[in-house]
Design a protein around this motif. Structure first.
Motif, PDB file in Angstrom:
ATOM      1  N   ALA A 160       0.958  -1.196   0.032  1.00  0.00           N
ATOM      2  CA  ALA A 160       0.018  -0.082  -0.088  1.00  0.00           C
ATOM      3  C   ALA A 160       0.956   1.077   0.081  1.00  0.00           C
ATOM      4  O   ALA A 160       0.571   2.287  -0.600  1.00  0.00           O
ATOM      5  CB  ALA A 160      -1.030  -0.071   1.280  1.00  0.00           C
ATOM      6  N   LEU A 161       1.776   1.305   1.006  1.00  0.00           N
ATOM      7  CA  LEU A 161       2.679   2.412   0.646  1.00  0.00           C
ATOM      8  C   LEU A 161       3.388   2.569  -0.491  1.00  0.00           C
ATOM      9  O   LEU A 161       3.399   3.692  -1.094  1.00  0.00           O
ATOM     10  CB  LEU A 161       4.172   2.149   1.830  1.00  0.00           C
ATOM     11  CG  LEU A 161       3.854   2.398   3.303  1.00  0.00           C
ATOM     12  CD1 LEU A 161       4.792   2.191   4.332  1.00  0.00           C
ATOM     13  CD2 LEU A 161       3.521   4.044   3.288  1.00  0.00           C
ATOM     14  N   TRP A 162       3.932   1.626  -1.227  1.00  0.00           N
ATOM     15  CA  TRP A 162       4.357   1.631  -2.558  1.00  0.00           C
ATOM     16  C   TRP A 162       3.635   2.358  -3.560  1.00  0.00           C
ATOM     17  O   TRP A 162       4.083   3.257  -4.399  1.00  0.00           O
ATOM     18  CB  TRP A 162       5.094   0.441  -2.942  1.00  0.00           C
ATOM     19  CG  TRP A 162       6.322  -0.080  -2.640  1.00  0.00           C
ATOM     20  CD1 TRP A 162       6.886  -0.681  -1.595  1.00  0.00           C
ATOM     21  CD2 TRP A 162       7.768   0.312  -3.176  1.00  0.00           C
ATOM     22  NE1 TRP A 162       8.208  -0.731  -1.685  1.00  0.00           N
ATOM     23  CE2 TRP A 162       8.636  -0.103  -2.406  1.00  0.00           C
ATOM     24  CE3 TRP A 162       8.021   1.263  -4.048  1.00  0.00           C
ATOM     25  CZ2 TRP A 162      10.105  -0.134  -2.659  1.00  0.00           C
ATOM     26  CZ3 TRP A 162       9.382   1.414  -4.724  1.00  0.00           C
ATOM     27  CH2 TRP A 162      10.361   1.103  -3.734  1.00  0.00           C
ATOM     28  N   LEU A 163       2.188   1.801  -3.523  1.00  0.00           N
ATOM     29  CA  LEU A 163       1.370   2.205  -4.540  1.00  0.00           C
ATOM     30  C   LEU A 163       1.001   3.834  -4.198  1.00  0.00           C
ATOM     31  O   LEU A 163       0.988   4.698  -5.132  1.00  0.00           O
ATOM     32  CB  LEU A 163      -0.223   1.464  -4.266  1.00  0.00           C
ATOM     33  CG  LEU A 163       0.316   0.065  -4.967  1.00  0.00           C
ATOM     34  CD1 LEU A 163      -1.070  -0.537  -4.513  1.00  0.00           C
ATOM     35  CD2 LEU A 163       0.688  -0.294  -6.361  1.00  0.00           C
ATOM     36  N   GLY A 164       0.782   4.253  -2.861  1.00  0.00           N
ATOM     37  CA  GLY A 164       0.467   5.589  -2.722  1.00  0.00           C
ATOM     38  C   GLY A 164       1.768   6.366  -2.999  1.00  0.00           C
ATOM     39  O   GLY A 164       1.522   7.605  -3.363  1.00  0.00           O
ATOM     40  N   PHE A 165       2.912   6.018  -2.661  1.00  0.00           N
ATOM     41  CA  PHE A 165       4.260   6.851  -2.948  1.00  0.00           C
ATOM     42  C   PHE A 165       4.130   6.875  -4.410  1.00  0.00           C
ATOM     43  O   PHE A 165       4.287   8.130  -4.868  1.00  0.00           O
ATOM     44  CB  PHE A 165       5.353   6.321  -2.247  1.00  0.00           C
ATOM     45  CG  PHE A 165       6.605   6.904  -2.336  1.00  0.00           C
ATOM     46  CD1 PHE A 165       6.816   8.037  -1.567  1.00  0.00           C
ATOM     47  CD2 PHE A 165       7.653   6.650  -3.468  1.00  0.00           C
ATOM     48  CE1 PHE A 165       7.980   8.848  -1.770  1.00  0.00           C
ATOM     49  CE2 PHE A 165       8.744   7.269  -3.325  1.00  0.00           C
ATOM     50  CZ  PHE A 165       8.904   8.568  -2.384  1.00  0.00           C
ATOM     51  N   ALA A 166       4.040   5.850  -5.214  1.00  0.00           N
ATOM     52  CA  ALA A 166       4.176   5.970  -6.616  1.00  0.00           C
ATOM     53  C   ALA A 166       3.316   7.071  -7.191  1.00  0.00           C
ATOM     54  O   ALA A 166       3.437   7.865  -8.133  1.00  0.00           O
ATOM     55  CB  ALA A 166       4.034   4.649  -7.152  1.00  0.00           C
ATOM     56  N   VAL A 167       1.851   6.861  -7.059  1.00  0.00           N
ATOM     57  CA  VAL A 167       0.954   7.729  -7.683  1.00  0.00           C
ATOM     58  C   VAL A 167       1.156   9.323  -6.881  1.00  0.00           C
ATOM     59  O   VAL A 167       1.029  10.144  -7.520  1.00  0.00           O
ATOM     60  CB  VAL A 167      -0.598   7.434  -6.960  1.00  0.00           C
ATOM     61  CG1 VAL A 167      -1.465   8.554  -7.247  1.00  0.00           C
ATOM     62  CG2 VAL A 167      -0.955   6.268  -7.519  1.00  0.00           C
ATOM     63  N   SER A 168       2.070   9.727  -5.942  1.00  0.00           N
ATOM     64  CA  SER A 168       2.232  10.976  -5.419  1.00  0.00           C
ATOM     65  C   SER A 168       3.116  11.600  -6.130  1.00  0.00           C
ATOM     66  O   SER A 168       3.036  12.821  -6.371  1.00  0.00           O
ATOM     67  CB  SER A 168       2.916  10.968  -4.048  1.00  0.00           C
ATOM     68  OG  SER A 168       2.011  10.261  -3.103  1.00  0.00           O
ATOM     69  N   PHE A 169       3.753  11.073  -7.168  1.00  0.00           N
ATOM     70  CA  PHE A 169       4.609  11.753  -8.280  1.00  0.00           C
ATOM     71  C   PHE A 169       3.781  12.544  -9.341  1.00  0.00           C
ATOM     72  O   PHE A 169       4.416  13.312  -9.805  1.00  0.00           O
ATOM     73  CB  PHE A 169       5.639  10.838  -8.951  1.00  0.00           C
ATOM     74  CG  PHE A 169       6.791  10.457  -8.043  1.00  0.00           C
ATOM     75  CD1 PHE A 169       7.817  11.164  -8.201  1.00  0.00           C
ATOM     76  CD2 PHE A 169       6.620   9.374  -6.987  1.00  0.00           C
ATOM     77  CE1 PHE A 169       8.967  10.808  -7.294  1.00  0.00           C
ATOM     78  CE2 PHE A 169       7.546   9.081  -5.806  1.00  0.00           C
ATOM     79  CZ  PHE A 169       8.805   9.686  -6.045  1.00  0.00           C
ATOM     80  N   HIS A 170       2.393  12.277  -9.342  1.00  0.00           N
ATOM     81  CA  HIS A 170       1.614  13.285 -10.141  1.00  0.00           C
ATOM     82  C   HIS A 170       1.117  14.384  -9.436  1.00  0.00           C
ATOM     83  O   HIS A 170       0.373  15.287  -9.917  1.00  0.00           O
ATOM     84  CB  HIS A 170       0.457  12.348 -10.922  1.00  0.00           C
ATOM     85  CG  HIS A 170       1.004  11.480 -12.003  1.00  0.00           C
ATOM     86  ND1 HIS A 170       1.674  12.217 -13.273  1.00  0.00           N
ATOM     87  CD2 HIS A 170       0.902  10.172 -12.291  1.00  0.00           C
ATOM     88  CE1 HIS A 170       1.664  11.322 -13.877  1.00  0.00           C
ATOM     89  NE2 HIS A 170       1.413  10.109 -13.192  1.00  0.00           N
TER      90      HIS A 170
END
Length: 172
Positions: A89-99
């Motif tokens: 969940a952290l990886w997914l949330g972090f990845a999306v944060s780059f937008h």
């Protein structure tokens, strides 16, 4: 951007405190609300889908670096090649944060590398201190490993956001 910034802070806290109690559901609940908010307020939310895939792939490839070497052990978790759900969940949330809240790192690979190294070491240190993980071989091996890996992962995610943002922008 505000939804993402606040959402990711809540995601990190729910993941780490949940991870310390061997619970993944709080992080998935927060991630779901965070993504729903982004999709609700961002008419170009489809750009998030490739970033979710980037997060999945990087979690799958990078987590075994510290898990399989015994540098890090997640609380209540004994799989040496696969991370617990709250880490996903952290990886997914972090990845999306780059937008959104981490967009300022796009196009700045050296800043992204420095941010990744310092942020990665800080994050794993706090996770260990809060009981979500332990460092059986001491703190230094996991700190060095995290610093190096995150110094590469953050610029990769920023690059992925640039690619998906440009592709989505050209299709709009």
């Amino acid at each position: 951007m505000i939804i993402n910034f606040v959402g990711f802070q809540l995601l990190w806290a729910s993941a780490v405190f949940g991870g310390a109690r061997d619970m993944s559901w709080p992080s998935w609940a927060v991630l779901g609300v965070m993504l729903a908010g982004q999709w609700w307020f961002d008419p170009r939310w489809v750009k998030n889908t490739p970033m979710l895939l980037w997060g999945l792939v990087l979690c799958l490839l990078l987590e075994p670096i510290w898990l399989s070497n015994g540098f890090l052990v997640y609380t209540g978790w004994d799989h040496p090649w696969l991370a617990p759900g709250w880490i996903w969940a952290l990886w997914l949330g972090f990845a999306v944060s780059f937008h959104y809240s981490l967009r300022w790192l796009c196009g700045r690979p050296w800043l992204g590398a420095a941010f990744g190294a310092v942020g990665g070491i800080f994050s794993v240190t706090m996770g260990i201190r809060l009981g979500a993980a332990s460092a059986p071989l001491d703190w230094l091996p996991i700190a060095v490993t995290y610093g190096v890996v995150w110094a590469v992962a953050v610029p990769l995610l920023a690059y992925g956001a640039q690619l998906t943002g440009e592709r989505e922008h050209h299709h709009a």
